[in-house]
Write a protein that holds these residues in place. Structure first.
Motif, PDB file in Angstrom:
ATOM      1  N   TYR A 104      43.751  43.962  10.724  1.00  0.00           N
ATOM      2  CA  TYR A 104      43.389  45.286  10.220  1.00  0.00           C
ATOM      3  C   TYR A 104      43.654  45.081   7.662  1.00  0.00           C
ATOM      4  O   TYR A 104      43.817  44.606   7.243  1.00  0.00           O
ATOM      5  CB  TYR A 104      44.452  46.069   9.772  1.00  0.00           C
ATOM      6  CG  TYR A 104      47.010  45.984   8.975  1.00  0.00           C
ATOM      7  CD1 TYR A 104      46.964  46.181   7.884  1.00  0.00           C
ATOM      8  CD2 TYR A 104      46.889  45.291   9.813  1.00  0.00           C
ATOM      9  CE1 TYR A 104      47.951  45.525   7.001  1.00  0.00           C
ATOM     10  CE2 TYR A 104      48.378  44.791   9.473  1.00  0.00           C
ATOM     11  CZ  TYR A 104      48.864  45.176   8.234  1.00  0.00           C
ATOM     12  OH  TYR A 104      49.894  44.776   8.065  1.00  0.00           O
ATOM     13  N   ALA A 106      44.627  46.559   4.999  1.00  0.00           N
ATOM     14  CA  ALA A 106      45.774  47.026   4.131  1.00  0.00           C
ATOM     15  C   ALA A 106      45.396  47.592   2.556  1.00  0.00           C
ATOM     16  O   ALA A 106      46.002  48.423   3.049  1.00  0.00           O
ATOM     17  CB  ALA A 106      46.805  45.945   3.625  1.00  0.00           C
ATOM     18  N   ASP A 113      39.052  43.091   7.227  1.00  0.00           N
ATOM     19  CA  ASP A 113      40.383  43.566   7.483  1.00  0.00           C
ATOM     20  C   ASP A 113      42.043  42.239   8.051  1.00  0.00           C
ATOM     21  O   ASP A 113      40.671  41.341   8.730  1.00  0.00           O
ATOM     22  CB  ASP A 113      40.322  43.787   9.016  1.00  0.00           C
ATOM     23  CG  ASP A 113      39.463  42.869  10.112  1.00  0.00           C
ATOM     24  OD1 ASP A 113      38.807  42.076   9.607  1.00  0.00           O
ATOM     25  OD2 ASP A 113      39.864  43.747  11.213  1.00  0.00           O
ATOM     26  N   SER A 115      44.225  41.361   6.190  1.00  0.00           N
ATOM     27  CA  SER A 115      45.656  41.330   6.725  1.00  0.00           C
ATOM     28  C   SER A 115      45.740  40.986   7.948  1.00  0.00           C
ATOM     29  O   SER A 115      44.993  41.762   8.865  1.00  0.00           O
ATOM     30  CB  SER A 115      46.557  42.982   5.643  1.00  0.00           C
ATOM     31  OG  SER A 115      46.531  43.327   4.634  1.00  0.00           O
ATOM     32  N   SER A 117      49.523  41.164  11.494  1.00  0.00           N
ATOM     33  CA  SER A 117      50.633  41.106  11.761  1.00  0.00           C
ATOM     34  C   SER A 117      50.670  40.574  13.167  1.00  0.00           C
ATOM     35  O   SER A 117      50.147  40.749  13.800  1.00  0.00           O
ATOM     36  CB  SER A 117      51.673  42.727  11.743  1.00  0.00           C
ATOM     37  OG  SER A 117      51.797  43.385  10.979  1.00  0.00           O
ATOM     38  N   THR A 131      53.836  38.951   8.354  1.00  0.00           N
ATOM     39  CA  THR A 131      53.018  40.169   7.872  1.00  0.00           C
ATOM     40  C   THR A 131      52.470  39.588   6.597  1.00  0.00           C
ATOM     41  O   THR A 131      52.963  38.546   6.229  1.00  0.00           O
ATOM     42  CB  THR A 131      53.284  41.244   7.789  1.00  0.00           C
ATOM     43  OG1 THR A 131      54.125  41.391   9.148  1.00  0.00           O
ATOM     44  CG2 THR A 131      52.536  41.382   7.177  1.00  0.00           C
ATOM     45  N   ILE A 133      49.657  40.267   3.840  1.00  0.00           N
ATOM     46  CA  ILE A 133      48.486  41.264   3.537  1.00  0.00           C
ATOM     47  C   ILE A 133      48.094  41.102   2.553  1.00  0.00           C
ATOM     48  O   ILE A 133      48.078  40.280   1.390  1.00  0.00           O
ATOM     49  CB  ILE A 133      49.926  42.833   1.976  1.00  0.00           C
ATOM     50  CG1 ILE A 133      51.302  42.863   3.044  1.00  0.00           C
ATOM     51  CG2 ILE A 133      49.285  43.264   1.560  1.00  0.00           C
ATOM     52  CD1 ILE A 133      50.190  43.554   4.504  1.00  0.00           C
ATOM     53  N   SER A 156      56.569  48.247   9.067  1.00  0.00           N
ATOM     54  CA  SER A 156      54.873  49.156   8.809  1.00  0.00           C
ATOM     55  C   SER A 156      54.345  49.950  10.167  1.00  0.00           C
ATOM     56  O   SER A 156      55.009  49.578  10.847  1.00  0.00           O
ATOM     57  CB  SER A 156      54.004  48.543   7.916  1.00  0.00           C
ATOM     58  OG  SER A 156      53.899  47.408   8.759  1.00  0.00           O
ATOM     59  N   GLU A 158      51.814  49.286  11.025  1.00  0.00           N
ATOM     60  CA  GLU A 158      50.836  47.323  12.132  1.00  0.00           C
ATOM     61  C   GLU A 158      52.148  47.042  12.412  1.00  0.00           C
ATOM     62  O   GLU A 158      51.487  46.871  13.872  1.00  0.00           O
ATOM     63  CB  GLU A 158      50.095  47.615  11.042  1.00  0.00           C
ATOM     64  CG  GLU A 158      48.658  47.960  10.614  1.00  0.00           C
ATOM     65  CD  GLU A 158      49.484  49.109   9.547  1.00  0.00           C
ATOM     66  OE1 GLU A 158      48.353  50.379   8.884  1.00  0.00           O
ATOM     67  OE2 GLU A 158      49.998  48.554   9.049  1.00  0.00           O
TER      68      GLU A 158
END
Length: 172
Positions: A104, A106, A113, A115, A117, A131, A133, A156, A158
């Motif tokens: 994703y 962040a 995308d 970042s 998890s 994760t 970031i 978070s 996500e």
């Protein structure tokens, strides 16, 4: 007395063709019976030879005992393999079985995308949440332990999604 003997002989002479015919039929039936018996004995002998084939002089009892010993060894080996399989099933429960990942963005000002998890869980939903970031100036990676599908650290949006996705996977 002579007359009686002559009378018996004359009576026998009259019935000799019938007696001979009856004896011929009986002899023929006995001959057929002998042929049938020879065939039966021959079949039985062939079965016996097939049964004794490969015994190389051993008697049948020794051969059967050795085969029974082989069967007992095979049963023992089979039971040992089943016990090992049961042990492996228990051990596998603690291995990684469920993985879910989500990439994703962040931050809005970062172009892709980058970042992510990742939830890595065993059968009991124990494991870790990783994760990463990604930002323009720095990148940070976090690891959060998961116990029975729950983290004692805040997750978070996500991370919650990835954890739910991993815990809902079947371990079979």
């Amino acid at each position: 007395m002579k007359i009686v003997v002559e009378s018996v002989i004359n009576s026998l002479n009259e019935y000799i063709p019938y007696i001979l015919g009856g004896m011929s039929v009986i002899i023929l039936l006995l001959f057929i019976l002998v042929i049938v018996l020879f065939k039966s004995v021959n079949k039985l002998e062939n079965k016996y030879r097939r049964l004794m084939r490969g015994t190389s002089g051993k008697n049948l009892e020794e051969l059967l005992i050795s085969q029974l010993e082989n069967i007992e060894k095979a049963n023992s080996n089979s039971q040992e393999a089943l016990d090992r399989c049961a042990d492996m099933r228990e051990r596998i429960k603690e291995c990684v079985q469920k993985i879910a990942i989500m990439r994703y963005k962040a931050f809005e000002d970062v172009g892709s995308d980058l970042s992510f998890s990742v939830a890595i869980l065993d059968e009991n939903n124990d494991g870790v949440m990783l994760t990463g970031i990604y930002g323009r100036q720095e990148s940070t990676t976090y690891a959060k332990p998961i116990d029975k599908g729950i983290s004692r650290y805040d997750l978070s949006e996500e991370e919650i999604y990835v954890l739910n996705e991993a815990t809902n996977k079947s371990s079979k």
